[in-house]
Structures are given as C-alpha cells and as structure tokens.
Design an enzyme around this catalytic site. Sequence first.
Site, PDB file in Angstrom:
ATOM      1  N   HIS A 340      -7.560  -6.641  -7.914  1.00  0.00           N
ATOM      2  CA  HIS A 340      -7.179  -7.128  -6.581  1.00  0.00           C
ATOM      3  C   HIS A 340      -8.112  -8.183  -6.017  1.00  0.00           C
ATOM      4  O   HIS A 340      -7.982  -8.550  -4.850  1.00  0.00           O
ATOM      5  CB  HIS A 340      -7.119  -5.966  -5.579  1.00  0.00           C
ATOM      6  CG  HIS A 340      -6.063  -4.965  -5.867  1.00  0.00           C
ATOM      7  ND1 HIS A 340      -4.811  -5.005  -5.289  1.00  0.00           N
ATOM      8  CD2 HIS A 340      -6.057  -3.898  -6.693  1.00  0.00           C
ATOM      9  CE1 HIS A 340      -4.084  -3.990  -5.732  1.00  0.00           C
ATOM     10  NE2 HIS A 340      -4.826  -3.301  -6.590  1.00  0.00           N
ATOM     11  N   LYS A 534     -11.350 -15.235   4.504  1.00  0.00           N
ATOM     12  CA  LYS A 534     -10.063 -15.261   5.202  1.00  0.00           C
ATOM     13  C   LYS A 534     -10.064 -16.284   6.347  1.00  0.00           C
ATOM     14  O   LYS A 534      -9.041 -16.616   6.911  1.00  0.00           O
ATOM     15  CB  LYS A 534      -9.716 -13.865   5.719  1.00  0.00           C
ATOM     16  CG  LYS A 534      -9.488 -12.833   4.599  1.00  0.00           C
ATOM     17  CD  LYS A 534      -9.213 -11.457   5.171  1.00  0.00           C
ATOM     18  CE  LYS A 534      -9.163 -10.360   4.101  1.00  0.00           C
ATOM     19  NZ  LYS A 534      -7.890 -10.346   3.355  1.00  0.00           N
ATOM     20  N   THR A 636      -0.547  -9.467   1.837  1.00  0.00           N
ATOM     21  CA  THR A 636       0.720  -8.736   1.993  1.00  0.00           C
ATOM     22  C   THR A 636       1.209  -8.858   3.428  1.00  0.00           C
ATOM     23  O   THR A 636       2.412  -8.765   3.678  1.00  0.00           O
ATOM     24  CB  THR A 636       0.547  -7.247   1.610  1.00  0.00           C
ATOM     25  OG1 THR A 636      -0.667  -6.758   2.183  1.00  0.00           O
ATOM     26  CG2 THR A 636       0.506  -7.077   0.109  1.00  0.00           C
ATOM     27  N   LYS A 640       5.037  -9.484   5.409  1.00  0.00           N
ATOM     28  CA  LYS A 640       5.567  -8.731   6.558  1.00  0.00           C
ATOM     29  C   LYS A 640       6.028  -9.681   7.658  1.00  0.00           C
ATOM     30  O   LYS A 640       7.062  -9.473   8.290  1.00  0.00           O
ATOM     31  CB  LYS A 640       4.516  -7.733   7.078  1.00  0.00           C
ATOM     32  CG  LYS A 640       4.176  -6.644   6.049  1.00  0.00           C
ATOM     33  CD  LYS A 640       2.903  -5.861   6.380  1.00  0.00           C
ATOM     34  CE  LYS A 640       2.446  -5.068   5.153  1.00  0.00           C
ATOM     35  NZ  LYS A 640       1.072  -4.532   5.291  1.00  0.00           N
TER      36      LYS A 640
HETATM   37  C1  F55 Z   1     -11.803  -1.784  -0.744  1.00  0.00           C
HETATM   38  C2  F55 Z   1     -12.927  -1.262  -1.293  1.00  0.00           C
HETATM   39  C3  F55 Z   1     -13.632  -1.987  -2.210  1.00  0.00           C
HETATM   40 CL1  F55 Z   1     -15.051  -1.298  -2.922  1.00  0.00          CL
HETATM   41  C4  F55 Z   1     -13.222  -3.234  -2.623  1.00  0.00           C
HETATM   42  C5  F55 Z   1     -12.078  -3.756  -2.070  1.00  0.00           C
HETATM   43  C6  F55 Z   1     -11.374  -3.025  -1.138  1.00  0.00           C
HETATM   44  C7  F55 Z   1     -10.152  -3.568  -0.536  1.00  0.00           C
HETATM   45  O1  F55 Z   1      -9.736  -3.078   0.498  1.00  0.00           O
HETATM   46  N1  F55 Z   1      -9.555  -4.604  -1.159  1.00  0.00           N
HETATM   47  C8  F55 Z   1      -8.388  -5.157  -0.751  1.00  0.00           C
HETATM   48  O2  F55 Z   1      -7.773  -4.758   0.220  1.00  0.00           O
HETATM   49  N2  F55 Z   1      -7.930  -6.162  -1.504  1.00  0.00           N
HETATM   50  C9  F55 Z   1      -6.680  -6.805  -1.191  1.00  0.00           C
HETATM   51  O3  F55 Z   1      -5.647  -6.209  -1.957  1.00  0.00           O
HETATM   52  C10 F55 Z   1      -4.377  -6.655  -1.532  1.00  0.00           C
HETATM   53  C11 F55 Z   1      -3.336  -5.899  -2.321  1.00  0.00           C
HETATM   54  O4  F55 Z   1      -3.292  -6.351  -3.635  1.00  0.00           O
HETATM   55  C12 F55 Z   1      -4.252  -8.163  -1.707  1.00  0.00           C
HETATM   56  O5  F55 Z   1      -3.032  -8.556  -1.162  1.00  0.00           O
HETATM   57  C13 F55 Z   1      -5.402  -8.890  -1.007  1.00  0.00           C
HETATM   58  O6  F55 Z   1      -5.355 -10.248  -1.330  1.00  0.00           O
HETATM   59  C14 F55 Z   1      -6.722  -8.291  -1.455  1.00  0.00           C
HETATM   60  O7  F55 Z   1      -7.791  -8.866  -0.742  1.00  0.00           O
END
Ligand code: F55
Length: 793
Positions: A340, A534, A636, A640
């Site tokens: 991700h 962002k 995402t 929405k």
């Molecule tokens: C949470 C904990 C850790 Cl240790 C690392 C990352 C995260 C986290 O919340 N990541 C996250 O939300 N990533 C997002 O994932 C979405 C779903 O795929 C993407 O749309 C988005 O671009 C991405 O930043």
Amino acid sequence: MKDFNEQNFKEQFKLNLERKYVKSFEDADRFEKYSALSETIMDLITKNWTETNKQNKDKRNAYYFSAEFLIGRSLGNNLLNLGILDEVKSILKDLDIDFDEIEDEEDDAALGNGGLGRLAACFMESGATEGLNLHGYGVRYSQGIFKQRFENGFQKEYGDAWTERGDFWSLRKESESQIVNFRNFSVKAVPYDVPIVGYENGVVNTLRLWQSEPIENGGFDFEDFNDFRYDKSLSEKNRAEDITRVLYPNDNIRAGKLLRLQQQYFFVSASIQELIQKYKKAHPEDTDFKNFDKYHVFQLNDTHPVIAIPEIIRILLDEENMSWDDAFGVASKVFAFTNHTVLQEALEKWNLDLIHEVSPRAVDIIKEIDRRLMETLKNEGYTIEEMEPYRIVRDDYVEMAFLATYLSTSINGVAEIHSQILKDQTLNQWYKLYPEKFNNKTNGVTPRRWLQYANPELTSYVDELLGNEEWKHDLTKLVELEKFKDDEEVLNKFNEIKHEKKVQLAKYIKKYEGIEIDPNSIFDIQIKRLHEYKRQLLNALNILHMYYELKENPDLDIYPRTFIFGAKAAPGYFRAKGIIKFINEISQMINNDPEVNKKLKVVFVQNYRVSYAEKLFPAADISEQISTAGKEASGTGNMKFMMNATVTLGTLDGANVEIFREAGLDNNYLFGLKEEEIREIESTYDPVKIYEENENVKRVVDALLKEEKISDNGTNHFLDIYNSLVDSKDNDRADVYYLLADFDSYVEAQAKVDADFRNRKEWAKKCLINMANSGMFSSDRTIRQYAEEIWHI
Ligand code: F55
C-alpha cells in the site's frame, strides 16, 4: 429481507429493551433504545449467519489478514444491507423515535488509521455482497484511533474507549480461544466475531477480531494478593490486556516498537493456529498438509501480518514435525501480498533482537529463509553484488516487504500507476526474478455505505432516472446516466440535490464546529490523514494566496468558497501537527475578517472519522486529491467523492489517473508535475530559486514567519514548516514534496474551477458524468478480481 414482519420486530425491540434495562419503553433514553434496537437486529442476522458458516465448510476459503479494519458504525449499514432500513425507520417513527438521533448514539468502531483500514472494511462488505467465502482476521483493540479535538488550534488527542458502553455488533466465542506464546509469557486470544451482512442476498460472512486476555483466573493471582503483593497480583492481567489495548495511530510511517510487533504476532498466530486445528479435524488423513493450500489462501494486507509466514513454518516444523522443505513448501503456496505504499519511511523493517523478544523461532526461520535464498541465487550464478538486493535480512533488520514478496504467489499494488512503480522501482529486483507474480488490483469502495446510505437523495433520483435498481447490483450500469448529460431538468435536479446535501452538512458543521457556512458557496473539501506527501499545506498556501489577492483588491470577483479540511495527524508527527495549527490560524484570520469572509471561509472539522465522512462526501463541489505524483498509492476518498457526483482537482497520482481516464479531463481539473517529470528534476530541484523569483510564492511562504495575524504561540511549528520548504540546512533537501514546483499550476487550476463553477448547468454536467463513470470504483469489482485472479475461490 425475506419474512421480515414489522409487528414482530416492533414487539421484539420493546421486549429486548424492557428485559435489558428493566424499565418501560417510555422511560428509556436514546442510548438504551439504540442498544436494544441493535440487539434486535443481531437476532435477525443469526439465522443467515449460521447458514453461511455451514456452506463455507469443505470449500476453498480466502482469509484477509489485516491489523486494521476501520468499520465505522454498523446500525444503518446493516439495516440497509438487510433491506429493512425504510421499514425500521417507519417503525421507529410510529414509536416517536427519530432515527438520526438513535444513529448518533453509536460510537464508530475505529480500528484503523485511514485508507488501508477502511479498504479492509469495504472489502469485507463487498465479499459478502458478492457471496464469496472470505473471512477477515484482525485485532480487537480496546481503544481505536484517538479522538481529536482542537484546543487553541492545536490537535489534542483523547482516548477512544469505543466498547465502554457495550459493543452490540460482535459475539464473543470463548470456546474458540487460542493460546499465543510469546518468548517469556503467554496470553489467551479470545475471538469476537462481527457479522458482515451482504447486500440483500442472505449472506453473512465473519470478521474475527482477537482480544488478548490472561490465561487463568482472569489473570488475578490470589496468592500474591493475600501476601500483600497487590501490584504483582494485577500485573499479569495488565500485561496480557496491554497487547490489544490500543491501535497504533501511525499511518504511512513504521513504528518499530515491541508492542506493535507483539500485536502483529498475536493476531496472526491465533489465526493460523485456529485454521490449522480446523484443518486437522476436517482432514485427519493429510498429516503432511499436502492439500492445505487447496483450502486456504491468506491475503496479507501490507506487511503488518507478514510474521504469519515464519509462524506457519514454525507450527509445521515444531508442532507437526514436518521437514523444512515440506513446511516451506506449504508456506510458499498460501500467501498473497498487497503493498500500500512506496514511501521508504513506511516500509516495515524489524530488528532481529526485537523479533527475538516476541518469537525466537521466527528469527531462526527468517534467517534460514534468507540463507537458503542466497544459496539458491549463488547456485544460479549470481555474484555477491547481484545477490545483495535480495537480502531479506540486512544489517540485523528484516525487510518485511521482501519476505512477503519472496514467499507470496501474488504481489499487487492498489492502482495502475502504483503497481507500475512497484515493478519499475520499489520491488524492481523481485520483479526481475518473478515477473508473473506481479499484478494490479485498483482499489474500490462500497457503494452501499458511500452512496446509498450516505446519499439517499441522489440514490432515489438515480432509481427514478434509470427506471430500475439494477445499478445497485452492478455499479457500472450507472453509465446509463450519461444519456441525461444534456437534459436541463436532470442537471437542475443534480444541482438541487447537491445543494440539499450542502445544507445538511452546513447544519452539522454549525452544530459540531460552531461555524456558519454558506451552502451557496463552493464546498472545496480535502479529507484524509494529515501527511506532508498529501500536501494539505499546498491547499493552505493557495488559500493564503487568495486571501492576499482579496486584501489587495476587495472587489476582486471571486466566487464564494468554503474550504473544508478533516484530518488526524499522528500524535508524534510534529510537522503534521504544525500544519493543522497553521490551517486553524488561517481559518481564524479569514473567518473573522469582514473584508473577506463573505467570499472565503475555512473550516477544519474536528475528529474526522468514518461517520463524519458519510456527511462530507455527498456535500462536496470539489474533491482535493493533490498528493505529489508517485506518492499516493491509490487513494479511496477520491472514489467516494466521484460516486457522489463530484469533480476532482488533482495530480496524476494513484487512482486519480484512472478517475481522469474514466470521466475525462474535460470534467476534472488536472495540475502539477507528473511522476516521471519529478524523477527527471529530482537531482537539480531548487525550491529556493522558485521562492526568490516568484512573488506569489514568496508572499505565502513568508507568511509563515511574518504574518502578524497568525501565530504558532511560540512552539516553532511555523519555522519548522518554513524550513521544510526553503531551508536545506536541516534537511538533506528542501521541499521534498514539490509544493513550490506545483504552486503556480495549482493556483491556475483553482482559478479555472472558479470560472467554470459559474456556469451551473455545465458544472452539473461534469458532476453527472463523473458519477456515471464511477462504476469501476466499486469494491465489488475489486474483490471479484481478487477472488478470480488471486484467490481462485
Ligand atoms: C498504517 C500503519 C502503518 Cl505501520 C503503515 C501504514 C498505515 C496506513 O494506514 N496506510 C494506509 O492507509 N495506506 C493507504 O492505503 C490505501 C488503501 O490501499 C491507499 O488508497 C492509500 O493511497 C494509502 O496511503
């Protein structure tokens, strides 16, 4: 819902309430009504739940392993999916109860940070809706993401004890508890099962969340207690409960903390143990697990559950007495990995000593995997230098993404551009070894929560226009809306509905933020976690630019605009918190200045969360998706907004690329450098030059230090932000997210928005075309692709 009887339901509801609180219906408060209503609905769900469970037996099943499930509220969504939302609303009305007030009694189940956790929740719902045998496995944190309030413009965090008044949407399954052994202590993992109701199809899948508890006597040691060792008598209980006490509030930054790794190992070990036990019971003849992979596939939601790989090998080696080759063979067939992020600071690397603290065997196993991989590469003729990029263990740290990539049968990114960057850059060495394993699964969102539930007004209008409800089962049918793109009456109605949603939001904001906003102004919304990449700061700099232009020329013809932000900053992320303070200061300055506040308003809503999001997405005129190109894996929220008939103002990043392709650039606003352009200028980029040569840039950047109407109250937050943009003394480089490079382009795109919005009919047409083409961003499509192309279920 088949055989739903309004009269029975009403009586059950009253009965439940009277039994639970021993008071008459008339004397019950809102919360008591909410809880009794929830329990009545849970009773309705159980029959289909049992039935779905039965049907999944003896089949191939997919397991979604995720440290986060950002569910939000369940009441409204479950009613909608059961197909009884309107019925129950009218029952409540009969009883003189306002549904909105009851709904507001439910605390969000906020067991996630942002996009990754919310995606997991959308996937579970779409999985049930598509009738897939998909199971979620995660952690039942006692405290979800912190609650946020602003005090003097600064973010303050408060605990989120979301189960304090009861959790009515899960079942504790004591008898299916597991023991999880850490290096020097053990805990009991107790499953809480959350029903996932499919949309009007009778399917109820399961999300299983593990809670950590002491193994015996509730962890309370009476001997210690009787001998006056009061503290020690409690310590065992606390140590166990600490494991699932709280969600780590970081998004896109690794924590590197022992407790975090313990949480990961805890839920993954409990899950794997359970599934191995069940398999042995169902297949007693298969003692070497030859067919285990025919029945199981584990989707790893980022690297957070990757410790599952050494864990399954450990169990097969140590407890099932299998050989290395056989144990490794099973492990190499059952995992699939989703990445991700490409941000280096977010890629998990765990120190071997820390892993040793949690599970000493995991260290042995990971080292052995690394050693054997190096041996294999050497035998294939790789030189030492050529082998180096494949080291899973480097300088005593384990690269979790490499471990996952090596052992998984599938590696996917979450939008086309992101999957391409994984292949070309982040995981390029692995792509060269295993090109066939790499694939893309563009994210999606559930249209039940994010369109039908959040925007019933637009939903019924679409029903009316299309003359049927087929689009609710196949969102790509929304494309039929395009035939109305020049129909004046339809376009007027689109504008009317948007206005209605803006009026509703304005009321909500007045109630919770105490700020008055004008529904006739452009609602320009940026809602997402606060992170430098962002670029909420770029949005803020443009607002300042507009402010100074207006101050210079109060008669300037700008269309009235309300800028709305919602974002939580990780509590330890100093700069992100500074940006919140900065935007709140700008908000104060502008909102209280009668010279500009007819044309400009700025609102930063407090405690942005799933239930707040449901009010915000339908009320937007502009969706801000302005990340530095190449940095946002997908996004995402962008989807929405689009589903709710909103135009996007954004960079060519993440899923924006696909949104622009589907809805057309004429109907959206693209600006900024492209990913490859950024790579080209990277080594020579000079933000200070832009600052010195561009008066507009200089004016807004200088405001950080010189604007007298704003202040960081002596915290140095604003100096830190200033330095991050133009001073490379403390940084390797300044402006690593290219705000100044994109500034003019952003201002120009915003000016185009201002001009275009005035043609209300043309604007409505853009909105309609966006909604009509949002079909591919349903998570139903995404989850079907996982099921068909990765899981083969
Ligand atoms: C949470 C904990 C850790 Cl240790 C690392 C990352 C995260 C986290 O919340 N990541 C996250 O939300 N990533 C997002 O994932 C979405 C779903 O795929 C993407 O749309 C988005 O671009 C991405 O930043």
